[in-house]
Write an enzyme that holds these catalytic residues in place. Sequence first.
Site, PDB file in Angstrom:
ATOM      1  N   ASP A  30       0.933  -1.223   0.023  1.00 19.78           N
ATOM      2  CA  ASP A  30       0.090   0.039   0.072  1.00 19.78           C
ATOM      3  C   ASP A  30       0.965   1.292  -0.013  1.00 19.78           C
ATOM      4  OD1 ASP A  30      -3.219   0.684   0.895  1.00 19.78           O
ATOM      5  OD2 ASP A  30      -1.596   2.197   1.071  1.00 19.78           O
ATOM      6  N   HIS A  46     -11.326  -6.659 -13.467  1.00 27.06           N
ATOM      7  CA  HIS A  46     -11.978  -5.497 -12.755  1.00 27.06           C
ATOM      8  C   HIS A  46     -13.301  -5.604 -12.191  1.00 27.06           C
ATOM      9  CE1 HIS A  46     -12.097  -1.151 -12.113  1.00 27.06           C
ATOM     10  NE2 HIS A  46     -13.436  -1.391 -12.240  1.00 27.06           N
ATOM     11  N   HIS A 100     -10.402  -4.622  -3.767  1.00 20.14           N
ATOM     12  CA  HIS A 100      -8.926  -4.771  -3.168  1.00 20.14           C
ATOM     13  C   HIS A 100      -9.093  -5.156  -1.670  1.00 20.14           C
ATOM     14  CE1 HIS A 100      -9.766  -0.586  -2.924  1.00 20.14           C
ATOM     15  NE2 HIS A 100      -9.054  -0.599  -1.540  1.00 20.14           N
TER      16      HIS A 100
HETATM   17  P1  DGP Z   1      -9.515   2.084   0.105  1.00 22.99           P
HETATM   18  O1  DGP Z   1      -9.590   3.594   0.763  1.00 22.99           O
HETATM   19  O2  DGP Z   1     -10.027   1.069   0.942  1.00 22.99           O
HETATM   20  O3  DGP Z   1     -10.180   2.195  -1.333  1.00 22.99           O
HETATM   21  O4  DGP Z   1      -7.843   1.764  -0.229  1.00 22.99           O
HETATM   22  C1  DGP Z   1      -7.045   2.183  -1.207  1.00 22.99           C
HETATM   23  C2  DGP Z   1      -5.729   2.032  -0.992  1.00 22.99           C
HETATM   24  O5  DGP Z   1      -5.108   2.079  -1.952  1.00 22.99           O
HETATM   25  C3  DGP Z   1      -5.115   2.990   0.206  1.00 22.99           C
HETATM   26  O6  DGP Z   1      -4.900   2.357   1.298  1.00 22.99           O
HETATM   27  C4  DGP Z   1      -4.061   3.730  -0.668  1.00 22.99           C
HETATM   28  C5  DGP Z   1      -3.905   2.682  -1.656  1.00 22.99           C
HETATM   29  N1  DGP Z   1      -3.555   3.448  -2.966  1.00 22.99           N
HETATM   30  C6  DGP Z   1      -4.201   4.287  -3.620  1.00 22.99           C
HETATM   31  N2  DGP Z   1      -3.394   4.784  -4.524  1.00 22.99           N
HETATM   32  C7  DGP Z   1      -2.313   3.733  -4.734  1.00 22.99           C
HETATM   33  C8  DGP Z   1      -1.376   3.628  -5.834  1.00 22.99           C
HETATM   34  O7  DGP Z   1      -1.321   4.355  -6.848  1.00 22.99           O
HETATM   35  N3  DGP Z   1      -0.272   2.764  -5.688  1.00 22.99           N
HETATM   36  C9  DGP Z   1      -0.237   1.904  -4.186  1.00 22.99           C
HETATM   37  N4  DGP Z   1       0.727   1.110  -3.885  1.00 22.99           N
HETATM   38  N5  DGP Z   1      -1.560   2.023  -3.421  1.00 22.99           N
HETATM   39  C10 DGP Z   1      -2.429   2.972  -3.851  1.00 22.99           C
END
Ligand code: DGP
Length: 114
Positions: A30, A46, A100
């Site tokens: 994350d 998706h 996710h």
């Molecule tokens: P949610 O809020 O449950 O939809 O979680 C989305 C998560 O995704 C958040 O913890 C941050 C992560 N995230 C968002 N954009 C990116 C990205 O571009 N790369 C990565 N590795 N994580 C991301």
Amino acid sequence: MEDCIFCRIAQGEMDAKILYSDEEVVAFQDINPQAPVHFLVIPRKHLHSAFQLGEEDQHLLYKIFHVIREISREKGIDQEGVRILTNVAPGAGQSVFHLHFHALGGRRMLWPPG
Ligand code: DGP
């Protein structure tokens, strides 16, 4: 989906620290970790959220939890505890609209969550 950041990560078009990848699922760190260990596992397919899962996706769910268990073992957090969660819709905290599962560990988790 073209404008989906998690589809782009799965396709290697966007950078992420990939922990596991196969033809069905991808796991990566994350970008904004909320615990010493915080990774995400996504299906390549998706799906907007967990509410879009169909009966035909049963194997996918097994696979996602299997990958979470294996990475948790590798990271040494499987015994002490892992918080596994998925947010559905903005009111629950969903900000990326590609299914996710978060896996968090390496610290004491609190309940109830905020
Ligand atoms: P949610 O809020 O449950 O939809 O979680 C989305 C998560 O995704 C958040 O913890 C941050 C992560 N995230 C968002 N954009 C990116 C990205 O571009 N790369 C990565 N590795 N994580 C991301």
